[in-house]
Enzyme design. Structure first.
Site, PDB file in Angstrom:
ATOM      1  N   ARG A  49       0.852  -1.200   0.000  1.00 37.23           N
ATOM      2  CA  ARG A  49       0.000   0.000   0.000  1.00 37.23           C
ATOM      3  C   ARG A  49       0.883   1.244   0.000  1.00 37.23           C
ATOM      4  O   ARG A  49       0.641   2.214  -0.692  1.00 37.23           O
ATOM      5  CB  ARG A  49      -0.950   0.003   1.217  1.00 37.23           C
ATOM      6  CG  ARG A  49      -1.621   1.346   1.402  1.00 37.23           C
ATOM      7  CD  ARG A  49      -2.850   1.375   2.312  1.00 37.23           C
ATOM      8  NE  ARG A  49      -2.820   0.467   3.431  1.00 37.23           N
ATOM      9  CZ  ARG A  49      -2.078   0.636   4.545  1.00 37.23           C
ATOM     10  NH1 ARG A  49      -1.288   1.687   4.674  1.00 37.23           N
ATOM     11  NH2 ARG A  49      -2.132  -0.248   5.516  1.00 37.23           N
ATOM     12  N   TYR A 101     -17.219  15.945 -15.048  1.00 41.17           N
ATOM     13  CA  TYR A 101     -17.661  14.554 -15.039  1.00 41.17           C
ATOM     14  C   TYR A 101     -18.704  14.346 -13.926  1.00 41.17           C
ATOM     15  O   TYR A 101     -18.520  14.838 -12.809  1.00 41.17           O
ATOM     16  CB  TYR A 101     -16.426  13.675 -14.800  1.00 41.17           C
ATOM     17  CG  TYR A 101     -16.721  12.214 -14.643  1.00 41.17           C
ATOM     18  CD1 TYR A 101     -17.182  11.473 -15.722  1.00 41.17           C
ATOM     19  CD2 TYR A 101     -16.549  11.575 -13.419  1.00 41.17           C
ATOM     20  CE1 TYR A 101     -17.462  10.126 -15.578  1.00 41.17           C
ATOM     21  CE2 TYR A 101     -16.824  10.228 -13.270  1.00 41.17           C
ATOM     22  CZ  TYR A 101     -17.281   9.512 -14.354  1.00 41.17           C
ATOM     23  OH  TYR A 101     -17.559   8.189 -14.217  1.00 41.17           O
ATOM     24  N   LYS A 198      -9.232   5.822 -19.217  1.00 44.24           N
ATOM     25  CA  LYS A 198      -9.607   6.312 -20.541  1.00 44.24           C
ATOM     26  C   LYS A 198      -8.411   6.229 -21.500  1.00 44.24           C
ATOM     27  O   LYS A 198      -7.913   5.147 -21.737  1.00 44.24           O
ATOM     28  CB  LYS A 198     -10.180   7.728 -20.396  1.00 44.24           C
ATOM     29  CG  LYS A 198     -11.177   7.879 -19.223  1.00 44.24           C
ATOM     30  CD  LYS A 198     -12.431   7.046 -19.357  1.00 44.24           C
ATOM     31  CE  LYS A 198     -13.272   6.980 -18.092  1.00 44.24           C
ATOM     32  NZ  LYS A 198     -13.644   8.247 -17.469  1.00 44.24           N
TER      33      LYS A 198
HETATM   34  C1  PLP Z   1     -14.152   8.673 -16.129  1.00 36.88           C
HETATM   35  C2  PLP Z   1     -13.785   9.999 -15.634  1.00 36.88           C
HETATM   36  C3  PLP Z   1     -13.504  10.225 -14.283  1.00 36.88           C
HETATM   37  C4  PLP Z   1     -13.617   9.133 -13.244  1.00 36.88           C
HETATM   38  O1  PLP Z   1     -12.662   8.155 -13.426  1.00 36.88           O
HETATM   39  P1  PLP Z   1     -12.857   6.596 -13.018  1.00 36.88           P
HETATM   40  O2  PLP Z   1     -11.597   5.967 -13.470  1.00 36.88           O
HETATM   41  O3  PLP Z   1     -14.082   6.122 -13.745  1.00 36.88           O
HETATM   42  O4  PLP Z   1     -13.060   6.577 -11.540  1.00 36.88           O
HETATM   43  C5  PLP Z   1     -13.081  11.477 -13.900  1.00 36.88           C
HETATM   44  N1  PLP Z   1     -12.988  12.484 -14.790  1.00 36.88           N
HETATM   45  C6  PLP Z   1     -13.283  12.320 -16.093  1.00 36.88           C
HETATM   46  C7  PLP Z   1     -13.134  13.468 -17.025  1.00 36.88           C
HETATM   47  C8  PLP Z   1     -13.692  11.082 -16.561  1.00 36.88           C
HETATM   48  O5  PLP Z   1     -13.985  10.923 -17.854  1.00 36.88           O
END
Ligand code: PLP
Length: 385
Positions: A49, A101, A198
């Site tokens: 961790r 988001y 992403k």
């Molecule tokens: C998907 C997303 C998040 C959250 O991320 P996770 O990996 O799903 O927890 C935050 N900001 C943006 C712009 C996103 O597209």
């Protein structure tokens, strides 16, 4: 090592080889703990961790790519945001861009509010409006640019300058651009956060988050919070992310050329009412985006003209997949008002312009003609006679 271009750093940045064996990829150190040679005699690691060599390689890589002091890897983008927002104290307020988001909004609106941390939605596109929102309790601003799902562009440098005059911490969610297209720390931000789920991961096979701080002081605070709250990224997922980042440049080059072609196609289409894409010269964010980013990125949103059944449109798509998320090699489509942004109350959605007719596209790296053919046939199929 210093590099002429980020393309080399994507592959060789951070800690890219294994010192002991020469393996050209960082091994997956699938271990929870580390042998100590005596009391207090650590070999650099004690418990995963707190620190793990695979995660550490990823953390060094993202720090180098964003040009920051240190990087931190978390179990998701929201875990990264949770750690960063944990810098705030009860009574503090954070300003957020008007279409962040949905999960970021929910985190502040329904979790951090329990701890007395408040937020105000601020139109960060408009610097004067943004400055008016800086009340004495405001301690930070969280900006997304381009912001989801209307692709509104915020002048990061201008916001950072104004925010710093008032002593605020400047946090930028760089998920939509990645350091390949935009480097917020160079524009004045203090902390960059990512949903690495992403584009950085890029293959829709890992959920991960990253944070990078500009200074050593902030790095020490985030390291303490990361270890104390524990939302760390596992070794295997860290490996997947390092692997994804190696191809970020080539993937994004194709993503962006496809996105530009799709945005041009949609903006000329008689069945399309509006297109939001900061890479189009006609887009209201074009000039500012061009100053701070390499190009308009990949994400597009649009609305069909009246006389189209949006549910039919989604059902008729064959190649472009209806799903949450974005940034993978495959093209994805979503309906923000009922999916990614459903956690934002309807009146706020309406106020910031997230209509029920809005369609969001994450253009993949398939052949552009196949993508456009699919969109075209779905638009035709959605016509209401
Ligand atoms: C998907 C997303 C998040 C959250 O991320 P996770 O990996 O799903 O927890 C935050 N900001 C943006 C712009 C996103 O597209």
């Amino acid at each position: 090592m210093s590099y002429k271009n980020i393309n080399t750093a994507l592959i060789h940045g951070g800690i890219s080889t294994d010192e002991r064996t020469g393996a050209v990829n960082v091994p997956i150190y699938q271990t929870s703990t580390f042998k100590q040679d005596g009391l207090g005699k650590l070999r650099g690691y004690e418990y995963s961790r707190t620190g793990n060599p695979t995660r550490e390689a990823l953390e060094a890589l993202i720090a180098e790519l964003e040009g920051g002091y240190a990087g931190f890897a978390f179990a998701s983008g929201l875990a990264a945001e949770t750690a960063v927002l944990s810098l705030l104290h009860s009574g503090d307020r954070v300003l957020i861009s008007s279409n962040v988001y949905g999960g970021t909004f929910r985190l502040l609106n329904q979790v951090f509010d329990h701890f007395g941390i408040n937020y105000t939605i601020s139109d960060t596109e408009d610097i004067a409006a943004f400055e008016r929102d800086i009340t004495p309790d405001v301690k930070a601003v969280l900006v997304e640019s381009p912001a989801n799902p209307l692709m509104t562009v915020t002048d990061i440098r201008a916001v950072a300058e104004k925010a710093h005059e008032h002593g605020l911490l400047v946090i930028v969610d760089n998920t939509f651009m990645t350091p390949y297209l935009q480097r917020p720390l160079e524009l004045g931000a203090d902390i960059v956060v990512h949903s690495a789920t992403k584009y950085l991961g890029g293959h829709s096979d890992v959920v991960a988050g990253l944070a990078v701080t500009k200074t050593k002081e902030l790095a020490e605070k985030i390291a303490f919070i990361q270890n104390s709250t524990g939302g760390v990224l596992p070794p295997f997922d860290s490996f997947l992310l390092i692997r994804g980042i190696k191809t970020l440049g080539v993937r994004l080059d194709r993503h962006v050329s496809n996105a530009l072609a799709a945005a041009e196609f949609l903006s000329k289409h008689s069945a399309v009412k509006s297109v939001h894409y900061p890479g189009l010269v006609t887009d209201k964010g074009y000039e500012v985006n061009k100053r701070q980013a390499k190009n308009g990125g990949v994400m597009i949103s649009f609305e069909l003209t009246d006389g189209h059944d949006i549910e039919k449109f989604f059902e008729s798509l064959k190649l472009v997949t209806l799903a949450e998320s974005l940034g993978g090699v495959e093209s994805l489509v979503c309906h923000p008002s009922s999916m990614t942004h459903a956690s934002i109350p309807e009146e706020i959605r309406r106020k910031v312009g997230i209509t029920d007719g809005l369609i969001r596209l994450s253009i993949g790296i398939e052949d552009i003609d196949d993508i456009l053919d699919d969109i075209e046939q779905a638009i035709k199929a959605s016509e209401v006679s």
